[in-house]
Scaffold this motif. Structure first.
Motif, short mmCIF file in Angstrom:
data_model
loop_
_atom_site.label_atom_id
_atom_site.label_comp_id
_atom_site.label_asym_id
_atom_site.label_seq_id
_atom_site.Cartn_x
_atom_site.Cartn_y
_atom_site.Cartn_z
N ASP A 37 0.76 -1.37 -0.07
CA ASP A 37 -0.31 -0.06 0.06
C ASP A 37 0.82 1.08 0.25
O ASP A 37 1.96 0.95 0.51
CB ASP A 37 -0.93 0.52 1.28
CG ASP A 37 -2.46 0.58 1.22
OD1 ASP A 37 -3.27 -0.18 0.62
OD2 ASP A 37 -2.20 2.11 1.46
N VAL A 64 1.48 1.51 -6.65
CA VAL A 64 0.94 1.09 -8.19
C VAL A 64 1.43 1.66 -9.45
O VAL A 64 1.01 1.03 -10.78
CB VAL A 64 0.40 0.42 -7.71
CG1 VAL A 64 -0.18 -0.90 -7.35
CG2 VAL A 64 -1.09 0.93 -8.04
N SER A 65 0.68 3.05 -9.50
CA SER A 65 0.88 4.03 -10.68
C SER A 65 2.35 4.01 -10.83
O SER A 65 2.61 4.37 -12.11
CB SER A 65 0.31 5.59 -10.36
OG SER A 65 1.01 5.86 -9.79
N ALA A 91 -5.35 -1.98 -4.98
CA ALA A 91 -5.76 -0.67 -5.19
C ALA A 91 -6.59 0.19 -5.99
O ALA A 91 -6.50 -0.16 -6.91
CB ALA A 91 -4.28 -0.25 -4.98
N SER A 142 -15.88 -2.96 -11.01
CA SER A 142 -16.58 -2.37 -10.28
C SER A 142 -17.59 -2.95 -10.48
O SER A 142 -17.51 -2.57 -11.91
CB SER A 142 -16.58 -1.19 -10.08
OG SER A 142 -17.44 -0.46 -9.32
N PRO A 186 -17.51 -5.21 -6.84
CA PRO A 186 -18.14 -5.33 -6.29
C PRO A 186 -19.29 -4.29 -6.72
O PRO A 186 -18.73 -3.54 -6.96
CB PRO A 186 -16.89 -4.31 -4.70
CG PRO A 186 -15.98 -4.80 -5.15
CD PRO A 186 -16.34 -4.83 -7.16
N GLU A 192 -14.30 3.70 3.31
CA GLU A 192 -13.55 5.36 3.04
C GLU A 192 -13.96 5.68 1.82
O GLU A 192 -14.49 7.03 1.30
CB GLU A 192 -12.12 6.07 3.57
CG GLU A 192 -12.02 5.87 4.58
CD GLU A 192 -10.29 5.98 4.97
OE1 GLU A 192 -9.55 6.63 4.50
OE2 GLU A 192 -9.96 5.67 6.13
P1 NAD Z 1 -10.67 2.44 0.37
O1 NAD Z 1 -10.49 4.49 -0.21
O2 NAD Z 1 -11.05 2.45 1.47
O3 NAD Z 1 -8.94 1.88 0.17
C1 NAD Z 1 -7.89 1.90 -0.72
C2 NAD Z 1 -6.59 1.42 -0.45
O4 NAD Z 1 -5.78 1.16 -1.74
C3 NAD Z 1 -6.43 2.32 0.69
O5 NAD Z 1 -5.42 1.42 1.29
C4 NAD Z 1 -5.32 3.69 -0.57
O6 NAD Z 1 -4.09 3.42 0.87
C5 NAD Z 1 -4.62 2.54 -1.54
N1 NAD Z 1 -4.04 2.65 -2.24
C6 NAD Z 1 -4.65 3.97 -2.99
N2 NAD Z 1 -4.07 4.33 -4.25
C7 NAD Z 1 -3.19 3.68 -4.05
C8 NAD Z 1 -1.96 3.27 -4.98
N3 NAD Z 1 -1.41 4.64 -6.13
N4 NAD Z 1 -0.48 2.48 -4.74
C9 NAD Z 1 -1.10 1.95 -3.47
N5 NAD Z 1 -2.00 1.68 -2.49
C10 NAD Z 1 -2.72 2.56 -3.12
O7 NAD Z 1 -10.88 1.72 -1.08
P2 NAD Z 1 -12.12 0.46 -1.30
O8 NAD Z 1 -13.55 0.90 -0.90
O9 NAD Z 1 -11.57 -0.44 -0.16
O10 NAD Z 1 -11.36 0.35 -2.89
C11 NAD Z 1 -10.53 -1.20 -3.00
C12 NAD Z 1 -11.06 -1.15 -4.18
O11 NAD Z 1 -12.47 -1.67 -4.23
C13 NAD Z 1 -10.78 -0.16 -5.56
O12 NAD Z 1 -10.64 -1.36 -6.89
C14 NAD Z 1 -11.86 0.65 -5.80
O13 NAD Z 1 -12.40 0.98 -7.08
C15 NAD Z 1 -12.84 -1.09 -5.53
N6 NAD Z 1 -14.55 -0.49 -5.51
C16 NAD Z 1 -14.73 -0.36 -4.30
C17 NAD Z 1 -16.50 -0.43 -3.79
C18 NAD Z 1 -16.85 0.37 -2.88
O14 NAD Z 1 -17.90 0.79 -3.28
N7 NAD Z 1 -16.22 0.86 -1.26
C19 NAD Z 1 -16.93 -0.64 -4.97
C20 NAD Z 1 -16.35 -0.88 -6.47
C21 NAD Z 1 -15.35 -1.26 -6.28
#
Ligand code: NAD
Length: 249
Positions: A37, A64-65, A91, A142, A186, A192
């Motif tokens: 992360d 990751v970018s 991520a 997603s 999902p 968050e």
């Molecule tokens: P979150 O913001 O709670 O967690 C995302 C995590 O990714 C964080 O720990 C952050 O520090 C990390 N991150 C961000 N940029 C990064 C980078 N450049 N390199 C490494 N780590 C990085 O989000 P989440 O809701 O847990 O989402 C996780 C995944 O699920 C994402 O890909 C999101 O698009 C997908 N998703 C989420 C939802 C939702 O409603 N929460 C719905 C569909 C898909």
């Protein structure tokens, strides 16, 4: 069938939200799990907390970018553990705006983290999996990549649609080496990432979900454990929807 004893897993974005739940679920069924992360504080905190519970986890900082950052993380994992069995590309960042309000830098950032990051991680890990003739790659897409829905920009939805296309094509290319490549899509999940949704918006979201609630991080984690296990050996190129029925194929 679902034991991951002896397996080495990497979960990007594993410090918080859905990724944190995936780290917990994989390590509970025996995997040694790398929390990869960009958020060092949250990553270290989670590492300490799960180690205290006797789980095998390690935090590694990665963005990751940035391809160099990804390549170094993968090199460090292979040097330490000798292999990588499971890669969960989780991520991601959310962006919600009308198309005319998305500037070039924002478009680039969202695509870079959400889609290019998946490409960088797969590209770095695949040679090791081919050498091992074993691997499970699970990409977190997603529902927004499959259907129109408010509260997400075209940048976010395009990145998530791209992940599902990448998943299919990579599965076509490398499944013959004993590597399964799948995605999980999902629906809105309580993390968050959706902190900007107000109560009215949340009510509207839930009103469209047949199961009658938003997703929980554990809902997605359960699908990931299945896809990481031998129970899914004959599934590849697939996207599993975890959305309470919001979108039905
Ligand atoms: P979150 O913001 O709670 O967690 C995302 C995590 O990714 C964080 O720990 C952050 O520090 C990390 N991150 C961000 N940029 C990064 C980078 N450049 N390199 C490494 N780590 C990085 O989000 P989440 O809701 O847990 O989402 C996780 C995944 O699920 C994402 O890909 C999101 O698009 C997908 N998703 C989420 C939802 C939702 O409603 N929460 C719905 C569909 C898909």
């Amino acid at each position: 069938m679902f034991s991951l004893d002896g397996k080495i897993a990497i979960v990007t974005g594993g410090a918080k939200g859905i990724g944190k739940s995936i780290v917990l679920a994989l390590s509970k069924v025996g995997a040694t799990t790398v929390i990869a992360d960009i958020d060092v504080n949250s990553g270290r905190e989670l590492e300490a907390c799960l180690k205290q519970k006797g789980l095998k986890v390690e935090f590694i900082e990665v963005d990751v970018s940035i391809s160099e950052s990804v390549n170094k993380m993968v090199k460090d994992v292979v040097e330490k553990y000798g292999k990588i069995d499971i890669l969960v590309n989780n991520a991601g960042i959310l962006h919600d705006a009308q198309i005319t309000d998305i500037d070039d830098a924002t478009w680039d950032r969202v695509i870079r983290v959400n889609l290019t990051g998946v490409f960088y991680c797969c590209r770095a890990v695949v040679p090791h999996m081919i050498r091992q003739k074993y691997g499970k790659i699970i990409n977190i897409a997603s529902a927004g990549g499959k259907m129109g829905f408010p509260y997400a920009g075209v940048d976010y939805c395009a990145s998530k649609g791209g992940i599902m296309a990448l998943t299919r094509q990579l599965a076509l290319q490398i499944s013959k080496y004993g590597i399964n490549v799948n995605a999980v899509a999902p629906g809105t999940t309580e993390t968050e990432l959706i902190k900007d949704r107000n109560e009215e918006q949340k009510k509207y979201i839930i009103s469209r979900i047949p199961v009658g609630r938003m997703g929980r991080p554990e809902d997605t984690a359960a699908a990931v454990v299945f896809l990481a296990s031998s129970g899914s050996d004959y599934i590849t190129g697939e996207t599993i929807d975890v959305n309470g029925g919001l979108y039905m194929d």
